[in-house]
Design a protein around this motif. Structure first.
Motif, PDB file in Angstrom:
ATOM      1  N   PHE A  37       0.854  -1.196   0.000  1.00 55.39           N
ATOM      2  CA  PHE A  37       0.000   0.000   0.000  1.00 55.39           C
ATOM      3  C   PHE A  37       0.889   1.244   0.000  1.00 55.39           C
ATOM      4  CE2 PHE A  37      -2.492  -3.345   1.977  1.00 55.39           C
ATOM      5  CZ  PHE A  37      -3.725  -3.236   1.338  1.00 55.39           C
ATOM      6  N   PRO A  38       1.642   1.467  -1.070  1.00 53.31           N
ATOM      7  CA  PRO A  38       2.561   2.606  -1.120  1.00 53.31           C
ATOM      8  C   PRO A  38       1.828   3.942  -1.152  1.00 53.31           C
ATOM      9  CG  PRO A  38       2.381   1.604  -3.289  1.00 53.31           C
ATOM     10  CD  PRO A  38       1.627   0.705  -2.339  1.00 53.31           C
ATOM     11  N   LEU A  39       2.471   4.958  -0.609  1.00 58.78           N
ATOM     12  CA  LEU A  39       1.894   6.295  -0.533  1.00 58.78           C
ATOM     13  C   LEU A  39       2.801   7.276  -1.270  1.00 58.78           C
ATOM     14  CD1 LEU A  39       1.108   6.160   3.279  1.00 58.78           C
ATOM     15  CD2 LEU A  39      -0.338   5.389   1.395  1.00 58.78           C
ATOM     16  N   PHE A  40       2.186   8.324  -1.805  1.00 59.94           N
ATOM     17  CA  PHE A  40       2.919   9.322  -2.587  1.00 59.94           C
ATOM     18  C   PHE A  40       2.573  10.694  -2.015  1.00 59.94           C
ATOM     19  CE2 PHE A  40       3.756  11.626  -6.692  1.00 59.94           C
ATOM     20  CZ  PHE A  40       5.091  11.249  -6.809  1.00 59.94           C
ATOM     21  N   VAL A  41       3.506  11.265  -1.261  1.00 60.82           N
ATOM     22  CA  VAL A  41       3.258  12.524  -0.551  1.00 60.82           C
ATOM     23  C   VAL A  41       4.314  13.551  -0.959  1.00 60.82           C
ATOM     24  CG1 VAL A  41       2.997  13.606   1.709  1.00 60.82           C
ATOM     25  CG2 VAL A  41       2.348  11.192   1.400  1.00 60.82           C
ATOM     26  N   ASN A  42       3.858  14.670  -1.509  1.00 60.03           N
ATOM     27  CA  ASN A  42       4.789  15.730  -1.935  1.00 60.03           C
ATOM     28  C   ASN A  42       5.906  15.184  -2.836  1.00 60.03           C
ATOM     29  OD1 ASN A  42       3.290  17.374  -0.260  1.00 60.03           O
ATOM     30  ND2 ASN A  42       5.054  18.289   0.759  1.00 60.03           N
ATOM     31  N   ASP A  43       5.522  14.351  -3.791  1.00 57.20           N
ATOM     32  CA  ASP A  43       6.492  13.769  -4.730  1.00 57.20           C
ATOM     33  C   ASP A  43       7.471  12.805  -4.070  1.00 57.20           C
ATOM     34  OD1 ASP A  43       5.417  15.172  -6.889  1.00 57.20           O
ATOM     35  OD2 ASP A  43       6.728  16.896  -6.549  1.00 57.20           O
ATOM     36  N   ASN A  44       7.150  12.349  -2.870  1.00 56.41           N
ATOM     37  CA  ASN A  44       7.981  11.377  -2.166  1.00 56.41           C
ATOM     38  C   ASN A  44       7.209  10.074  -1.980  1.00 56.41           C
ATOM     39  OD1 ASN A  44      10.379  13.143  -1.252  1.00 56.41           O
ATOM     40  ND2 ASN A  44       8.605  14.303  -0.541  1.00 56.41           N
ATOM     41  N   ILE A  45       7.859   8.969  -2.240  1.00 52.85           N
ATOM     42  CA  ILE A  45       7.229   7.667  -2.010  1.00 52.85           C
ATOM     43  C   ILE A  45       7.480   7.239  -0.574  1.00 52.85           C
ATOM     44  CG2 ILE A  45       7.243   5.228  -2.634  1.00 52.85           C
ATOM     45  CD1 ILE A  45       8.042   6.040  -5.443  1.00 52.85           C
ATOM     46  N   VAL A  46       6.394   6.875   0.120  1.00 52.69           N
ATOM     47  CA  VAL A  46       6.471   6.347   1.481  1.00 52.69           C
ATOM     48  C   VAL A  46       5.896   4.934   1.428  1.00 52.69           C
ATOM     49  CG1 VAL A  46       5.857   6.706   3.897  1.00 52.69           C
ATOM     50  CG2 VAL A  46       6.107   8.684   2.380  1.00 52.69           C
ATOM     51  N   SER A  47       6.640   3.955   1.899  1.00 51.78           N
ATOM     52  CA  SER A  47       6.288   2.553   1.667  1.00 51.78           C
ATOM     53  C   SER A  47       4.982   2.121   2.306  1.00 51.78           C
ATOM     54  CB  SER A  47       7.418   1.635   2.160  1.00 51.78           C
ATOM     55  OG  SER A  47       8.604   1.879   1.445  1.00 51.78           O
ATOM     56  N   ASN A  48       4.624   2.701   3.448  1.00 54.33           N
ATOM     57  CA  ASN A  48       3.409   2.272   4.155  1.00 54.33           C
ATOM     58  C   ASN A  48       2.943   3.355   5.113  1.00 54.33           C
ATOM     59  OD1 ASN A  48       4.957   1.718   6.760  1.00 54.33           O
ATOM     60  ND2 ASN A  48       5.981   0.339   5.323  1.00 54.33           N
ATOM     61  N   SER A  49       1.733   3.194   5.612  1.00 57.12           N
ATOM     62  CA  SER A  49       1.136   4.220   6.469  1.00 57.12           C
ATOM     63  C   SER A  49       1.796   4.304   7.838  1.00 57.12           C
ATOM     64  CB  SER A  49      -0.373   3.986   6.619  1.00 57.12           C
ATOM     65  OG  SER A  49      -0.658   2.648   6.968  1.00 57.12           O
ATOM     66  N   GLU A  50       2.429   3.233   8.300  1.00 53.78           N
ATOM     67  CA  GLU A  50       3.147   3.282   9.582  1.00 53.78           C
ATOM     68  C   GLU A  50       4.308   4.258   9.498  1.00 53.78           C
ATOM     69  OE1 GLU A  50       4.072   2.603  13.507  1.00 53.78           O
ATOM     70  OE2 GLU A  50       2.311   1.883  12.428  1.00 53.78           O
ATOM     71  N   MET A  51       5.068   4.181   8.421  1.00 57.79           N
ATOM     72  CA  MET A  51       6.207   5.089   8.254  1.00 57.79           C
ATOM     73  C   MET A  51       5.748   6.540   8.156  1.00 57.79           C
ATOM     74  SD  MET A  51       8.779   3.123   5.660  1.00 57.79           S
ATOM     75  CE  MET A  51       9.732   1.686   6.174  1.00 57.79           C
ATOM     76  N   LEU A  52       4.648   6.760   7.450  1.00 58.40           N
ATOM     77  CA  LEU A  52       4.136   8.123   7.316  1.00 58.40           C
ATOM     78  C   LEU A  52       3.693   8.668   8.666  1.00 58.40           C
ATOM     79  CD1 LEU A  52       3.392  10.496   5.497  1.00 58.40           C
ATOM     80  CD2 LEU A  52       1.181   9.402   5.078  1.00 58.40           C
ATOM     81  N   TYR A  53       2.964   7.861   9.417  1.00 57.60           N
ATOM     82  CA  TYR A  53       2.495   8.284  10.740  1.00 57.60           C
ATOM     83  C   TYR A  53       3.673   8.608  11.653  1.00 57.60           C
ATOM     84  CZ  TYR A  53       0.574   7.997  15.441  1.00 57.60           C
ATOM     85  OH  TYR A  53       0.246   8.261  16.746  1.00 57.60           O
ATOM     86  N   GLN A  54       4.655   7.707  11.714  1.00 61.35           N
ATOM     87  CA  GLN A  54       5.802   7.935  12.590  1.00 61.35           C
ATOM     88  C   GLN A  54       6.588   9.175  12.166  1.00 61.35           C
ATOM     89  OE1 GLN A  54       6.238   6.451  15.353  1.00 61.35           O
ATOM     90  NE2 GLN A  54       4.878   4.690  15.114  1.00 61.35           N
ATOM     91  N   ALA A  55       6.713   9.395  10.860  1.00 66.85           N
ATOM     92  CA  ALA A  55       7.453  10.555  10.372  1.00 66.85           C
ATOM     93  C   ALA A  55       6.788  11.865  10.780  1.00 66.85           C
ATOM     94  CB  ALA A  55       7.593  10.488   8.852  1.00 66.85           C
ATOM     95  N   MET A  56       5.450  11.872  10.810  1.00 62.74           N
ATOM     96  CA  MET A  56       4.745  13.112  11.127  1.00 62.74           C
ATOM     97  C   MET A  56       4.883  13.510  12.596  1.00 62.74           C
ATOM     98  SD  MET A  56       4.093  13.786   8.181  1.00 62.74           S
ATOM     99  CE  MET A  56       3.597  15.429   8.675  1.00 62.74           C
ATOM    100  N   ARG A  57       5.329  12.594  13.420  1.00 62.70           N
ATOM    101  CA  ARG A  57       5.614  12.913  14.818  1.00 62.70           C
ATOM    102  C   ARG A  57       6.760  13.934  14.911  1.00 62.70           C
ATOM    103  NH1 ARG A  57       5.747  10.265  20.098  1.00 62.70           N
ATOM    104  NH2 ARG A  57       4.528   8.505  19.329  1.00 62.70           N
ATOM    105  N   GLU A 191       1.070  18.987   0.741  1.00 63.23           N
ATOM    106  CA  GLU A 191       0.044  19.390  -0.223  1.00 63.23           C
ATOM    107  C   GLU A 191      -1.124  18.406  -0.204  1.00 63.23           C
ATOM    108  OE1 GLU A 191       2.235  19.356  -3.833  1.00 63.23           O
ATOM    109  OE2 GLU A 191       3.609  20.963  -3.214  1.00 63.23           O
ATOM    110  N   SER A 192      -2.188  18.745  -0.934  1.00 59.46           N
ATOM    111  CA  SER A 192      -3.323  17.831  -1.048  1.00 59.46           C
ATOM    112  C   SER A 192      -2.883  16.545  -1.731  1.00 59.46           C
ATOM    113  CB  SER A 192      -4.448  18.481  -1.856  1.00 59.46           C
ATOM    114  OG  SER A 192      -4.995  19.581  -1.152  1.00 59.46           O
ATOM    115  N   ILE A 193      -3.482  15.443  -1.299  1.00 62.47           N
ATOM    116  CA  ILE A 193      -3.191  14.125  -1.850  1.00 62.47           C
ATOM    117  C   ILE A 193      -4.316  13.745  -2.800  1.00 62.47           C
ATOM    118  CG2 ILE A 193      -2.762  11.699  -1.296  1.00 62.47           C
ATOM    119  CD1 ILE A 193      -0.675  13.569  -0.092  1.00 62.47           C
TER     120      ILE A 193
END
Length: 203
Positions: A37-57, A191-193
């Motif tokens: 379930f890869p994510l694409f945020v601000n032209d950056n690929i994030v492998s999963n939602s766990e990594m995205l959540y932890q990064a936003m901390r 930015e908006s996703i």
């Protein structure tokens, strides 16, 4: 509804619920740790939602965000996050539910076919993340073989999203950034996703 109260403990009957724990189980894709379930945020690929959540901390520390997102596994990323807890956003406890909801909506928006189908398969049953340690995001055994107890915040966010988009048959095409100070990835305002289908329509 969970948006009004997510702080109370609840008891769930296992046989009447969709319970997930490991990513290789039938409903393992509901886990933030799940691959595929890869994510694409601000032209950056994030492998999963766990990594995205932890990064936003660590919104104000792009170096820590990069260290988290560059890991090969979400569990390692979570361990990296724990190593830097003293540098967490000061308002993290107040915003972490909002951030998790945003991360899940990004996961749904950008993996609609796969993730919406999984949520649809849960029907109208309670969704519960089983955990032996975490009764905030999940629920644990209550001393009875067929019961789990906990706040189950992750499961309740998933149920909220299922009700809002899946049961209403409303495809999620856009996820707006949260209206909080310093909502940044690598030093840039998020930015908006948009979903893949929007890109397809525009091109």
């Amino acid at each position: 509804m969970m948006q009004r109260d997510i702080t109370n403990f609840r008891t769930y009957i296992i046989s009447e619920s969709v319970v997930f724990s490991k990513t290789n189980e039938a409903f393992g894709g509901l886990s933030n740790m799940a691959p595929g379930f890869p994510l694409f945020v601000n032209d950056n690929i994030v492998s999963n939602s766990e990594m995205l959540y932890q990064a936003m901390r660590f919104s104000l520390f792009p170096d820590i965000q990069y260290e988290i997102i560059s890991q090969n596994s979400p569990m390692t990323a979570k361990m990296i996050s724990k190593k830097h807890l003293e540098r967490s956003r000061q308002d993290w406890e107040q915003i972490k539910i909002k951030v998790m909801r945003w991360c899940l909506e990004v996961k749904l928006c950008q993996n609609w076919d796969k993730f919406s189908e999984l949520l649809k398969q849960t029907g109208t049953k309670s969704i519960v993340e089983f955990s032996t340690k975490d009764q905030f995001w999940g629920a644990s055994k209550n001393g009875y073989n067929n019961e789990l107890i906990g706040q189950n915040a992750l499961g309740r966010l998933l149920m909220e999203m299922r009700e809002k988009f899946i049961l209403q048959e409303k495809k999620l095409l856009k996820v707006s950034p949260l209206n909080i100070t310093g909502f940044l990835l690598y030093g840039n305002e998020i930015e908006s996703i948009y979903s893949d289908s929007v890109y397809t329509l525009e091109h």
